[in-house]
Structure formats: structure tokens, C-alpha cells
Design a protein around this motif. Structure first.
Motif, PDB file in Angstrom:
ATOM      1  N   MET A   1       0.838  -1.197   0.000  1.00  0.00           N
ATOM      2  CA  MET A   1       0.000   0.000   0.000  1.00  0.00           C
ATOM      3  C   MET A   1       0.880   1.257   0.000  1.00  0.00           C
ATOM      4  O   MET A   1       1.779   1.388   0.838  1.00  0.00           O
ATOM      5  N   ILE A   2       0.649   2.149  -0.934  1.00  0.00           N
ATOM      6  CA  ILE A   2       1.334   3.439  -0.948  1.00  0.00           C
ATOM      7  C   ILE A   2       0.484   4.402  -0.119  1.00  0.00           C
ATOM      8  O   ILE A   2      -0.645   4.707  -0.508  1.00  0.00           O
ATOM      9  N   PRO A   3       0.970   4.878   1.024  1.00  0.00           N
ATOM     10  CA  PRO A   3       0.147   5.732   1.888  1.00  0.00           C
ATOM     11  C   PRO A   3       0.006   7.138   1.319  1.00  0.00           C
ATOM     12  O   PRO A   3       0.780   7.552   0.461  1.00  0.00           O
ATOM     13  N   TYR A   4      -0.990   7.883   1.814  1.00  0.00           N
ATOM     14  CA  TYR A   4      -1.140   9.269   1.352  1.00  0.00           C
ATOM     15  C   TYR A   4      -0.070  10.165   1.953  1.00  0.00           C
ATOM     16  O   TYR A   4       0.264  11.212   1.405  1.00  0.00           O
ATOM     17  N   GLY A   5       0.485   9.761   3.097  1.00  0.00           N
ATOM     18  CA  GLY A   5       1.540  10.537   3.748  1.00  0.00           C
ATOM     19  C   GLY A   5       2.392   9.621   4.611  1.00  0.00           C
ATOM     20  O   GLY A   5       1.932   8.562   5.063  1.00  0.00           O
ATOM     21  N   LYS A   6       3.647  10.013   4.837  1.00  0.00           N
ATOM     22  CA  LYS A   6       4.558   9.151   5.587  1.00  0.00           C
ATOM     23  C   LYS A   6       5.742   9.961   6.093  1.00  0.00           C
ATOM     24  O   LYS A   6       6.249  10.846   5.400  1.00  0.00           O
ATOM     25  N   GLN A   7       6.189   9.641   7.303  1.00  0.00           N
ATOM     26  CA  GLN A   7       7.358  10.306   7.865  1.00  0.00           C
ATOM     27  C   GLN A   7       8.628   9.892   7.123  1.00  0.00           C
ATOM     28  O   GLN A   7       8.669   8.843   6.486  1.00  0.00           O
ATOM     29  N   ASP A   8       9.657  10.730   7.234  1.00  0.00           N
ATOM     30  CA  ASP A   8      10.953  10.464   6.605  1.00  0.00           C
ATOM     31  C   ASP A   8      12.002  10.523   7.712  1.00  0.00           C
ATOM     32  O   ASP A   8      12.368  11.602   8.177  1.00  0.00           O
ATOM     33  N   PHE A 182       1.743  25.152  14.356  1.00  0.00           N
ATOM     34  CA  PHE A 182       2.267  24.083  13.500  1.00  0.00           C
ATOM     35  C   PHE A 182       1.952  22.723  14.121  1.00  0.00           C
ATOM     36  O   PHE A 182       1.819  22.600  15.342  1.00  0.00           O
ATOM     37  N   SER A 183       1.881  21.701  13.260  1.00  0.00           N
ATOM     38  CA  SER A 183       1.733  20.312  13.706  1.00  0.00           C
ATOM     39  C   SER A 183       2.946  19.515  13.283  1.00  0.00           C
ATOM     40  O   SER A 183       3.487  19.715  12.195  1.00  0.00           O
ATOM     41  N   PHE A 184       3.337  18.565  14.151  1.00  0.00           N
ATOM     42  CA  PHE A 184       4.465  17.681  13.852  1.00  0.00           C
ATOM     43  C   PHE A 184       4.056  16.208  13.932  1.00  0.00           C
ATOM     44  O   PHE A 184       4.849  15.346  14.310  1.00  0.00           O
ATOM     45  N   HIS A 185       2.795  15.941  13.578  1.00  0.00           N
ATOM     46  CA  HIS A 185       2.305  14.569  13.471  1.00  0.00           C
ATOM     47  C   HIS A 185       3.112  13.836  12.399  1.00  0.00           C
ATOM     48  O   HIS A 185       3.635  14.466  11.471  1.00  0.00           O
ATOM     49  N   PRO A 186       3.219  12.497  12.468  1.00  0.00           N
ATOM     50  CA  PRO A 186       4.070  11.777  11.505  1.00  0.00           C
ATOM     51  C   PRO A 186       3.760  12.004  10.035  1.00  0.00           C
ATOM     52  O   PRO A 186       4.682  11.919   9.205  1.00  0.00           O
ATOM     53  N   VAL A 187       2.507  12.270   9.668  1.00  0.00           N
ATOM     54  CA  VAL A 187       2.241  12.477   8.240  1.00  0.00           C
ATOM     55  C   VAL A 187       2.497  13.912   7.800  1.00  0.00           C
ATOM     56  O   VAL A 187       2.376  14.226   6.617  1.00  0.00           O
ATOM     57  N   LYS A 188       2.843  14.795   8.726  1.00  0.00           N
ATOM     58  CA  LYS A 188       3.123  16.173   8.363  1.00  0.00           C
ATOM     59  C   LYS A 188       4.517  16.301   7.753  1.00  0.00           C
ATOM     60  O   LYS A 188       5.272  15.338   7.656  1.00  0.00           O
ATOM     61  N   ILE A 189       4.882  17.521   7.386  1.00  0.00           N
ATOM     62  CA  ILE A 189       6.104  17.738   6.603  1.00  0.00           C
ATOM     63  C   ILE A 189       7.355  17.400   7.408  1.00  0.00           C
ATOM     64  O   ILE A 189       8.286  16.765   6.907  1.00  0.00           O
ATOM     65  N   VAL A 190       7.421  17.844   8.645  1.00  0.00           N
ATOM     66  CA  VAL A 190       8.434  17.361   9.584  1.00  0.00           C
ATOM     67  C   VAL A 190       7.702  16.823  10.806  1.00  0.00           C
ATOM     68  O   VAL A 190       6.587  17.240  11.107  1.00  0.00           O
ATOM     69  N   THR A 191       8.326  15.900  11.499  1.00  0.00           N
ATOM     70  CA  THR A 191       7.632  15.237  12.600  1.00  0.00           C
ATOM     71  C   THR A 191       8.453  15.219  13.874  1.00  0.00           C
ATOM     72  O   THR A 191       9.685  15.232  13.850  1.00  0.00           O
TER      73      THR A 191
END
Length: 389
Positions: A1-8, A182-191
Motif C-alpha cells: 500500500m502506498i500511503p497518502y503521507g509518511k514520515q521520513d 504548526f503540527s508535527f504529526h508523523p504524516v506532516k512535513i516534519v515530525t
């Protein structure tokens, strides 16, 4: 599954967290202030307060601005529920302003019209929460001008937008707002795994939010009602909350911000590629205002339902069945049962409802490869064609 968002997460991130684990402080140490200063310096704000979630940041922002029982908070219906719930936490009443059909953000013209009517009815808002949906900033200059004219406070809910810019300046500098979140949830730009931050240029607001995030307790003699009993002494001078961020989260945040600009640049590469790949399909791609440089947390397409034989739900389900982890951001808040019980009707905000009936968030994150992106587009083409090759 390719997720809509993911941490890096890279090795530098892991090393930063491990260094804290082997240090003397797991909480209330030097890393939280370092993270706050890192973000504040990057975006050009005077003060930053790190907390355990963006919802917590919205809550203390509202309280610091004096939102209370009987006041009004207005926001957009196309957002996560926290943008409205933060007002309810303070005992305020909630209303919504319909969206701009191009940006999907709170519409300044609809806001102006609603303010004119509210002034006549003596129900002007105390706070307006302007949500930068998908990472594209609202028209903050227009909203700021209306705030000055009608006397309300402005919170930028920039949970999607760190690293983005408005009129050439980083979102978060609070040029046209009182507080930015700002939010730092895992699917956000930085976490930071979970976490949030409130930024402001007002020292008094920063001091108030600092108290509220940690039980209303201070060790600063200047804020106490009497002389300290000794070096151990603290006072609770307000009713606050345990909204603190840990040292582990802050260390991860500091490391992640090192790559923030690169993350956003990669998202722009992906968005440009999506724009080109989707140009011939019966979908509306995101429109970007020339004043904005989106953080591109999300890439939302809108189905041109009059040009396809499939329903919105059928296309969504087909994509999921093909291993594409699409999502929908968001179900309009005023349609939620809790808000319906307050008297809101679905069609109170027609542009929001049209958006909801057409929108799908397709994968967008900096680690998405070109091959995966091709797979997303192929699956979308298949879903739109009704399964025909």
C-alpha cells in the motif's frame, strides 16, 4: 500500500533521539528550547512554544487570546475538527465561513460578508482560525485587514504549512496574525512523532501560553504573588495543562528541521510532476495562488463527476483496492453529529459540500518515488475508466 503521507526518518534523526536517551534529561531539558529557537529562527517569529500536539497549541492559543464562554470563534468547515473544537474547550460558540472554490481555504469575501451581518446582529467573532489547507496559505493580508477593521484576533492553523511561504516570507512569522500553530504529526512535513508549536511576536501571549502548557506553574519570581520560600519554590498562578513536549520529541524535531526546505522542495517536484501526469484526466488539480509557496502537505484532486461514469466513492474504493492509500481531507466539520446537534445543516456552507463530494487526497510525501507516483496515476486512470484499460 502506498500511503497518502509518511514520515521520513534518517540515521541523523535516530542518532539525535538516542543522544537524548543517554542524556540526563528526557523531559524539561535543553532540547525543547533549542527546538523552539530553531523553528522560530527559521520562520522569523519572536517566540515559539512547543507542546504535545497542534490541538494543544490551538487550545492554549485561544485561552491566551482571552476566548471565553459566550464569545464566538469562526473557522473554515473544511479542516480537522480540532480547528473548531479548540473554541469549544474554552466555552465559546462556533461558526464557520465557507471556502474559496479555488484554494479551498476560508474565503475572505465570504468572511467580509459574514462580518458585516454579524456586526449588525452584535455577534462578531473574538477569534478567527484561518486554516492553511494542504499547506497553501490563506489570503492573510485580507484577513488581517478585516481583523483590524472588525476587532477580532487571528490564529493561523498552519498544521499543514511549515516550510511554506506567503508573499515571499515563511509561514509562521505572524505578520498578519496573533498566533500561528504548526503540527508535527508523523504524516506532516516534519515530525516529532506527535507534537505541535505555537508561535507569536507578542511577548505577553508567549508568557501566557508558556504558563498554560505546564499546569499554570511558574518558577519566575516576577510572576509570583509573594516572595519565594526558597530555591525549591514554585507557584500555580493560572489553571493550566500538561501539554509539554518531551526532550525526545524535540531532538527529533531539531534534526528534521535541518531537512525542512529540502522536504518542501521535493514535494514541489512531485506536485509539478502530478500536474503534468494528470493534465489529460477528468480531475481538477490543485490551484496555487501566486502569492503562495505551499508547504504541500497534501495533494488534493477533485473529480469532474460530470465527465466520468463512476461515483466519488467508487473511484476512492478502486484506488484503495489497487493499493493506493488515498484519503479525504476533510469531512466538513459542520456535518459531524456533534456539530449537527448545535443546529448546523449540511448545505449551510455549499462550497464546502461541493468540495467534499469531489475531493480525494492522493499520496504526497517527500519519500514518494517517481515509480510510485506513476503507479498512483496508473491506478487513478484505471479507477476513472471504470476498470477498463
Amino acid at each position: 500500500m502506498i500511503p497518502y503521507g509518511k514520515q521520513d526518518i534518517n540515521q541523523a534523526d535516530i542518532d539525535a533521539v538516542v543522544a537524548v536517551l543517554t542524556s540526563d534529561f528526557l523531559t524539561q531539558g535543553p532540547m525543547v528550547p533549542k527546538f523552539e529557537q530553531t523553528v522560530a529562527s527559521h520562520v522569523g517569529a519572536d517566540h515559539a512554544l512547543a507542546v504535545n500536539s497542534a490541538t494543544s497549541a490551538l487550545h492554549i492559543a485561544c485561552l491566551a487570546l482571552g476566548l471565553k464562554h459566550g464569545d464566538w470563534l469562526w473557522t473554515t468547515p473544511v479542516t480537522f475538527v480540532a480547528s473548531a473544537n479548540c473554541g469549544l474547550y474554552c466555552g465559546s460558540k462556533i461558526d464557520f465561513v465557507d471556502i474559496d472554490p479555488q484554494t479551498y481555504n476560508l474565503c475572505p469575501m465570504a468572511l467580509k460578508a459574514k462580518l458585516e451581518l454579524a456586526k449588525k446582529e452584535n455577534r462578531l467573532p473574538k477569534v478567527v482560525v484561518a486554516v492553511h489547507l494542504c499547506g497553501q496559505p490563506c489570503d492573510m493580508k485580507a484577513i488581517g485587514a478585516l481583523a483590524t477593521e472588525y476587532g477580532f484576533k487571528v490564529i493561523e492553523d498552519a498544521s499543514h504549512a511549515i516550510g511554506g511561504k506567503y508573499q515571499g516570507e515563511f509561514i509562521g512569522n505572524c505578520r498578519y496574525s496573533d498566533i500561528t500553530v504548526f503540527s508535527f504529526h508523523p504524516v506532516k512535513i516534519v515530525t516529532t512523532a506527535e507534537g505541535g508549536m505555537a508561535l507569536t511576536n507578542d511577548a505577553a501571549l508567549a508568557e501566557k501560553m508558556n504558563l498554560l502548557r505546564s499546569h499554570g506553574i511558574t518558577r519566575d519570581p516576577a510572576l509570583m504573588t509573594s516572595e519565594p520560600d526558597g530555591p525549591w519554590y514554585y507557584q500555580q498562578v493560572d489553571l493550566g495543562f500538561n501539554y509539554r513536549m518531551t526532550e525526545l520529541q524535540a531532538a527529533l524535531g531539531v534534526s528534521q528541521v535541518d531537512r525542512l526546505d529540502a522536504f518542501v522542495a521535493r514535494r514541489h517536484e512531485l506536485a509539478k510532476r502530478y500536474d503534468e501526469l494528470l493534465a489529460t484526466l477528468p480531475v481538477t488539480i490543485p490551484w496555487q495562488h501566486p502569492d503562495s509557496y505551499s508547504g504541500l502537505h497534501l495533494y488534493v484532486i477533485r473529480l469532474q463527476l460530470n465527465k466520468i461514469s463512476k461515483l466519488h466513492r467508487q473511484v476512492f474504493e478502486s484506488l484503495r483496492e489497487q493499493g493506493i492509500g488515498v484519503n479525504l481531507h476533510y469531512i466538513p466539520v459542520h456535518t459531524q453529529p456533534y456539530y449537527q446537534a448545535m443546529g448546523f445543516e449540511a448545505e449551510d456552507f455549499p462550497e464546502a459540500m461541493v468540495y467534499y463530494r469531489e475531493a480525494i487526497s492522493i499520496p504526497m510525501y517527500q519519500g514518494l518515488t517517481d515509480d510510485q507516483q506513476d503507479q498512483v496515476v496508473s491506478a487513478l486512470r484505471h479507477a476513472l475508466a471504470g476498470g477498463e484499460d
